[in-house]
Structure formats: structure tokens, C-alpha cells
Scaffold this active site. Structure first.
Site: not given
Ligand code: SAH
Length: 379
Positions: A97, A110, A124, A353
Site C-alpha cells: 500500500e 507515504c 504494528c 500509521c
Molecule cells: N519499519 C519502519 C517504517 C515504518 S514507519 C519503522 O519502523 O520506522 C511507520 C511508523 O508507524 C513507525 O514509526 C511505526 O512504529 C508506526 N506505527 C506502527 N504501527 C502503528 C500503529 N498501530 N499506530 C500508530 N503508529 C504505528
């Protein structure tokens, strides 16, 4: 032997030096690569036939050997707040996505770097899907090309009447979609080159952000080859909690990670590192934890971005309440640590996110349950 023509080279996978070499192979002068990039990235023209200032013969050879091939759009969804989410095909049964987030002063795309993710962060949604494969450079660049050209076609007249005025061009790109970009270093770095190249998307280094869960050796390597803005998913102020939330922490604990971040800034003359911190009710959101976080970051060029947790089916976490998030932020600000709260966008289409799920057939769970350490991280 089949008489089928060999697969054509996808030009979106070639940063400038590789494109120059390719053009030379086709018998043309290397500087033609710049003209070609100009057509592809500045004017959004992917068909050689339309590149009218190139010699006819060269165009014909190009059409035979090369193409701009985009990921196929499986589905497109629009949120009431203007956010757009695309589901893109990786192959017959896999999809990933990307999300466009319009704001008055910028349009942020994004993008994803992998189909799924192997790092298994407990909060996540992408992690729950497991990991299937890395995206190619062309698939990463293709996301930006697709969104840019599509948004350019949508005229202002199509905007909903009364809608908040918003930037509908891609002005910023964040690698915050599905996947861990530094685990796909080999394909991500050339994609960053194309995003930044004057003849490519020509984005300034401050408008391209790579977000990582903390692959320390790859942060050092990135410092040698790129200078994009760095975001780090911290989420906890101590190793015991971070081990649980972001399992890669067991391999690269917080102190090591922060040292790598400051090194990145020194090498790249960067302004600051953004630390993402998802607000999980009763888990990492207490004032004491805010103070511990402030102690880690105080005096360093750091910004904290607090992300209200976005729930997904089956999760055991809940979002911290708005007053708790405010209090956490105030604790940081009072100690001189810059902190903002990320506005949640596109929730009604699961585009926020951590909600990106795509369609992933996991290939890692068979490996003794050790997703983090079982998956090879590319050099
Ligand atoms: N793998 C990389 C890129 C993903 S960025 C990383 O971890 O940085 C996506 C962002 O959203 C990251 O900061 C991740 O921790 C955050 N994220 C993941 N699951 C989430 C959720 N359920 N609610 C809010 N933020 C979340």
C-alpha cells in the site's frame, strides 16, 4: 527457446549513472540520460514515442528495449479528509500500500519498501502479516511516479466543494509505509537517489524521510551514501520495554541506536533526527516515561513525534487518551525536548500509521518463530 522478446528494462529502476550506461548500450550518448529523465520525472511522460526531442531512431530502440512499468493499482480508496490510499500489486497474490496525505502547505506521499515486514513490532498491523519480499527500486520509485502523475491529472475542479484547501502535489516523500527500508538497503538507496536527483523528482533532502525501526549497522552505511532526513521508531525510553515493543532492540539496544543517530547527523550535516513514539495506553505513556525519554534526548538534535496508536483487528493495545498525550508532550517540552503530536489521517480507510496491511503471504513464520533474526538483512 521461446521467441518472446526479452523483458524490457524498467527505466524507473535506474538512477542516473545506471541510466547513462544503459543509454550508452543502446548506442546513444550518455547525456541523453538527462533528457530521458526530464521526460520521465519532470513531465510525467513514460512512452518513448512522446519524447519528441529525442532522435526518432533512439526512441524506436528505447521502445524496443525499455519501458516505464508501474505497479498495477488493485484498489484506490479516498478518505473523507482527502487522504488517498492505493493498494498495489506485487504479484498474483501479494499487494502493498501507499498513502497520499494532503495538507494545506504540503502533500506527503507515504510509500512502502517491502511487501510485509519481518521485524515483528508488537503494535504494528503490517508486522502481523509477516514478510514476503523486498520491493525493487522500480517498484519504490513507481509509487512516487504513479501518485504524482495521477494527482497532476486530477484538476482542482474535481476537489470537493467546500473542502479544506490542500496541496495536491507530492512535495514530500516518507518511507513510512509497509516494510523496513533499511532491511532493503540495496533497492532503497538507488530509489532515494532518483527522488533527490535534479533530473529526477528533484526533492530536497529535507523533504525525503526514511523511517527505521533501528537497524544500527545500516544507519552507519546510509550515512555514507545518502543524506535524507532520518526518523527512528523509538517507542520506549528503556531497553526492557523496547525489547518487547520493537524486538530488533534485543540486537541493537537504545544506547547503540542513539549513537548511530548522532553519527548520521554529524556525517550528513543534518538538522535533527525525528523520534517516533506511538502512544499506547498504560504501556509507554506515563509522565515518568516521558521524563526518562527527555533524559535520553536532552541536549541532542532530536524531535519527538508522538503518534496516537491506531488500532487494528486483534491488537491488545489501546490508544492513550488526548489528555495523557498532552501531558506526555508537556513533560518533554518542559525539559527542552521538542515534541509534536501527529494528526491522525485517513482512519476511515485504514490508511493511518501502522494500519497498512496490503496482502501478504508470510514466508518467515516457518523459521522457528524467529522473524527478526531469521530474515537476512541485505548488505
Ligand atoms: N519499519 C519502519 C517504517 C515504518 S514507519 C519503522 O519502523 O520506522 C511507520 C511508523 O508507524 C513507525 O514509526 C511505526 O512504529 C508506526 N506505527 C506502527 N504501527 C502503528 C500503529 N498501530 N499506530 C500508530 N503508529 C504505528
Amino acid at each position: 527457446m521461446s521467441s518472446d522478446a526479452p523483458e524490457r528494462t524498467n527505466l524507473l529502476g535506474l538512477p542516473r549513472p545506471a541510466l547513462e550506461a544503459f543509454v550508452a548500450q543502446l548506442g546513444s550518448r550518455p547525456f541523453r540520460a538527462r533528457q530521458l529523465m526530464n521526460w520521465i520525472y519532470k513531465r510525467g511522460v513514460g512512452e518513448p514515442a512522446g519524447m519528441t526531442d529525442l532522435a526518432k531512431e533512439f526512441r524506436a530502440r528505447l521502445a524496443e528495449r525499455a519501458e516505464v512499468r508501474l505497479p498495477e493499482v488493485v484498489r484506490e480508496q479516498r478518505s473523507a479528509d482527502g487522504t488517498v490510499k492505493w493498494l498495489l500489486r506485487a504479484d498474483a497474490s501479494q499487494a502493498f500500500e501507499m498513502v497520499f496525505i494532503p495538507e494545506p502547505d504540503r502533500g506527503t506521499l507515504c510509500i512502502s519498501s517491502q511487501v510485509g515486514c519481518a521485524l515483528d513490532c508488537s503494535f504494528c498491523s503490517t508486522a502481523q502479516q509477516g514478510f514476503n519480499r523486498n520491493l525493487s527500486t522500480a517498484e519504490i520509485v513507481g509509487q512516487v511516479w504513479l501518485a504524482s502523475t495521477q494527482l497532476a491529472r486530477e484538476t482542482a475542479a474535481e476537489a470537493a466543494p467546500g473542502a479544506e484547501p490542500a496541496e495536491r502535489r507530492v512535495t514530500n516523500v516518507v518511507l513510512m509505509g509497509m516494510g523496513e527500508p533499511l532491511a532493503n538497503f540495496r533497492n532503497v538507496v538507488p530509489a532515494l537517489d532518483i527522488l533527490l536527483d535534479d533530473f529526477g523528482f528533484d526533492l530536497s533532502r529535507r523533504r525525503v524521510t526514511l523511517s527505521t525501526s533501528g537497524l544500527v549497522p545500516q544507519i552507519y552505511k546510509l550515512a555514507e551514501v545518502s543524506n535524507v532526513a532520518l526518523a527512528v521508531s523509538l517507542h520506549a525510553p528503556d531497553d526492557a520495554l523496547r525489547n518487547e515493543l520493537v524486538p530488533i532492540n534485543r540486537k541493537h539496544p537504545i544506547a547503540e541506536l542513539l549513537t548511530a543517530c548522532w553519527h548520521y547527523l554529524d556525517e550528513q550535516n543534518g538538522r535533527s533526527v525525528t523520534f517516533e513514539y506511538v502512544m499506547l495506553e498504560g504501556v509507554n505513556d506515563s509522565p515518568a516515561q516521558a521524563r526518562a525519554l527527555a533524559r535520553l534526548l536532552k541536549g541532542h538534535p532530536a524531535k519527538v513525534n508522538l503518534i496516537p496508536f491506531n488500532p487494528f483487528p486483534g491488537t491488545r493495545y489501546a490508544r492513550s487518551s488526548a489528555p495523557v498525550i498532552q501531558r506526555f508532550r508537556d513533560e518533554l517540552l518542559q525539559r527542552g525536548v521538542l515534541a509534536t503530536v501527529r494528526r491522525t489521517r485517513g482512519e476511515d480507510i485504514d490508511a493511518a500509521c501502522g494500519q497498512l496491511a496490503g496482502r501478504v503471504i508470510d514466508r518467515t513464520t516457518v523459521r522457528l518463530g524467529s522473524k527478526v533474526f531469521g530474515v537476512a538483512v541485505q548488505p
